[in-house]
Design a protein around this motif. Sequence first.
Motif, PDB file in Angstrom:
ATOM      1  N   TYR B  31       2.710 -12.125  -1.264  1.00 36.14           N
ATOM      2  CA  TYR B  31       2.428 -10.886  -0.549  1.00 36.14           C
ATOM      3  C   TYR B  31       2.400  -9.752  -1.559  1.00 36.14           C
ATOM      4  O   TYR B  31       3.264  -9.677  -2.440  1.00 36.14           O
ATOM      5  CB  TYR B  31       3.518 -10.591   0.483  1.00 36.14           C
ATOM      6  N   TYR B  33       1.689  -5.398  -2.161  1.00 33.98           N
ATOM      7  CA  TYR B  33       1.792  -4.118  -1.463  1.00 33.98           C
ATOM      8  C   TYR B  33       1.426  -2.965  -2.385  1.00 33.98           C
ATOM      9  O   TYR B  33       1.613  -3.040  -3.593  1.00 33.98           O
ATOM     10  CB  TYR B  33       3.244  -3.863  -1.010  1.00 33.98           C
ATOM     11  N   TYR B  35       2.537   1.129  -2.290  1.00 38.90           N
ATOM     12  CA  TYR B  35       3.309   2.231  -1.717  1.00 38.90           C
ATOM     13  C   TYR B  35       2.971   3.474  -2.526  1.00 38.90           C
ATOM     14  O   TYR B  35       2.551   3.381  -3.684  1.00 38.90           O
ATOM     15  CB  TYR B  35       4.819   1.967  -1.848  1.00 38.90           C
ATOM     16  N   VAL B  43       9.361   7.191  -0.365  1.00 44.40           N
ATOM     17  CA  VAL B  43       8.389   6.141  -0.639  1.00 44.40           C
ATOM     18  C   VAL B  43       7.732   5.749   0.690  1.00 44.40           C
ATOM     19  O   VAL B  43       8.424   5.488   1.682  1.00 44.40           O
ATOM     20  CB  VAL B  43       9.081   4.917  -1.272  1.00 44.40           C
ATOM     21  N   PHE B  45       4.821   3.312   2.737  1.00 48.20           N
ATOM     22  CA  PHE B  45       3.981   2.120   2.749  1.00 48.20           C
ATOM     23  C   PHE B  45       2.509   2.504   2.926  1.00 48.20           C
ATOM     24  O   PHE B  45       2.169   3.337   3.776  1.00 48.20           O
ATOM     25  CB  PHE B  45       4.428   1.226   3.900  1.00 48.20           C
ATOM     26  N   SER B  48      -0.445  -3.793   2.959  1.00 47.03           N
ATOM     27  CA  SER B  48       0.025  -5.105   2.519  1.00 47.03           C
ATOM     28  C   SER B  48      -1.151  -6.064   2.497  1.00 47.03           C
ATOM     29  O   SER B  48      -2.111  -5.904   3.263  1.00 47.03           O
ATOM     30  CB  SER B  48       1.136  -5.625   3.436  1.00 47.03           C
ATOM     31  N   SER B  55      -3.090  -7.443   5.543  1.00 44.53           N
ATOM     32  CA  SER B  55      -2.308  -7.893   6.694  1.00 44.53           C
ATOM     33  C   SER B  55      -1.806  -6.702   7.522  1.00 44.53           C
ATOM     34  O   SER B  55      -1.602  -6.830   8.723  1.00 44.53           O
ATOM     35  CB  SER B  55      -1.139  -8.766   6.257  1.00 44.53           C
ATOM     36  N   GLU B  56      -1.626  -5.573   6.879  1.00 46.41           N
ATOM     37  CA  GLU B  56      -1.245  -4.375   7.605  1.00 46.41           C
ATOM     38  C   GLU B  56      -1.570  -3.151   6.759  1.00 46.41           C
ATOM     39  O   GLU B  56      -1.503  -3.217   5.534  1.00 46.41           O
ATOM     40  CB  GLU B  56       0.256  -4.378   7.937  1.00 46.41           C
ATOM     41  N   PHE B  91       3.105   2.846  -6.336  1.00 46.29           N
ATOM     42  CA  PHE B  91       3.850   1.663  -6.744  1.00 46.29           C
ATOM     43  C   PHE B  91       3.209   0.418  -6.129  1.00 46.29           C
ATOM     44  O   PHE B  91       2.914   0.386  -4.937  1.00 46.29           O
ATOM     45  CB  PHE B  91       5.300   1.732  -6.272  1.00 46.29           C
ATOM     46  N   GLY B 102      12.987  -9.299   1.706  1.00 42.05           N
ATOM     47  CA  GLY B 102      13.187  -7.883   1.419  1.00 42.05           C
ATOM     48  C   GLY B 102      13.241  -7.545  -0.035  1.00 42.05           C
ATOM     49  O   GLY B 102      13.162  -6.383  -0.404  1.00 42.05           O
ATOM     50  N   GLU B 103      13.379  -8.574  -0.869  1.00 39.29           N
ATOM     51  CA  GLU B 103      13.523  -8.284  -2.280  1.00 39.29           C
ATOM     52  C   GLU B 103      12.159  -8.087  -2.896  1.00 39.29           C
ATOM     53  O   GLU B 103      11.626  -8.992  -3.542  1.00 39.29           O
ATOM     54  CB  GLU B 103      14.290  -9.381  -2.998  1.00 39.29           C
ATOM     55  N   GLN B 104      11.610  -6.930  -2.659  1.00 42.33           N
ATOM     56  CA  GLN B 104      10.308  -6.630  -3.215  1.00 42.33           C
ATOM     57  C   GLN B 104      10.471  -6.178  -4.659  1.00 42.33           C
ATOM     58  O   GLN B 104      11.322  -5.364  -4.967  1.00 42.33           O
ATOM     59  CB  GLN B 104       9.598  -5.559  -2.382  1.00 42.33           C
ATOM     60  N   PHE B 106       9.062  -4.179  -7.593  1.00 43.81           N
ATOM     61  CA  PHE B 106       8.170  -3.046  -7.780  1.00 43.81           C
ATOM     62  C   PHE B 106       7.729  -2.939  -9.230  1.00 43.81           C
ATOM     63  O   PHE B 106       8.516  -3.175 -10.152  1.00 43.81           O
ATOM     64  CB  PHE B 106       8.869  -1.744  -7.376  1.00 43.81           C
ATOM     65  N   GLY B 107       6.474  -2.556  -9.414  1.00 41.26           N
ATOM     66  CA  GLY B 107       6.011  -2.195 -10.738  1.00 41.26           C
ATOM     67  C   GLY B 107       6.502  -0.805 -11.099  1.00 41.26           C
ATOM     68  O   GLY B 107       7.060  -0.093 -10.254  1.00 41.26           O
TER      69      GLY B 107
END
Lengths: 111, 115
Positions: B31, B33, B35, B43, B45, B48, B55-56, B91, B102-104, B106-107
């Motif tokens: 997945y 994303y 942001y 931050v 959203f 995704s 997807s959203e 991001f 939940g552990e996304q 991030f760049g």
Amino acid sequence: RKEVEQDPGPFNVPEGATVAFNCTYSNSASQSFFWYRQDCRKEPKLLMSVYSSGNEDGRFTAQLNRASQYISLLIRDSKLSDSATYLCVVNGRDSSYKLIFGSGTRLLVRP
Amino acid sequence: EPEVTQTPSHQVTQMGQEVILRCVPISNHLYFYWYRQILGQKVEFLVSFYNNEISEKSEIFDDQFSVERPDGSNFTLKIRSTKLEDSAMYFCASISPAISPGEQYFGPGTRLTVT
């Protein structure tokens, strides 16, 4: 009503202090809860997940109260390096796993 | 440790110009994303992306925005005609839900300045 609400602070505390942050969320269908940390102009980084039973990671303790839709973070023995913005984050049941962020609580730890 | 990378770190563009922000997510993540964070704000959203499709998307992600995963490694965000209010940190993030939803990761972000 904001989806995730936090006191913006700043909390200005001396080294060694204990500090607590609170957060409320509006969507009762939210499934997962987190505290992220963000340093100035940097990306958010996961600090810890929050579970209903409460969880601890060293000096950090997180609590979740689903009935009150309330999340907390306690930092004990604050260090200078704890100075940052703490983001309360939730994600819902939707299939995209998107994260919804609070505006953050700023912490300043002084010598 | 694997990490999400983003380029450029800072992009300055004139209003009305097109910009493409690039991201390389972690290789086994599924997945992706985008942001954004306007200076001094939270931050937010944007979009995704899963299985090669959106997807959203949020209300912010209007027709001026598009995303692509052109080659199986890069993940791009295009803003067709930039506005002053598009100035923000953008991001990219990725996750493997099988490990932790939940552990996304991030760049480091791309700071977009529209003049």
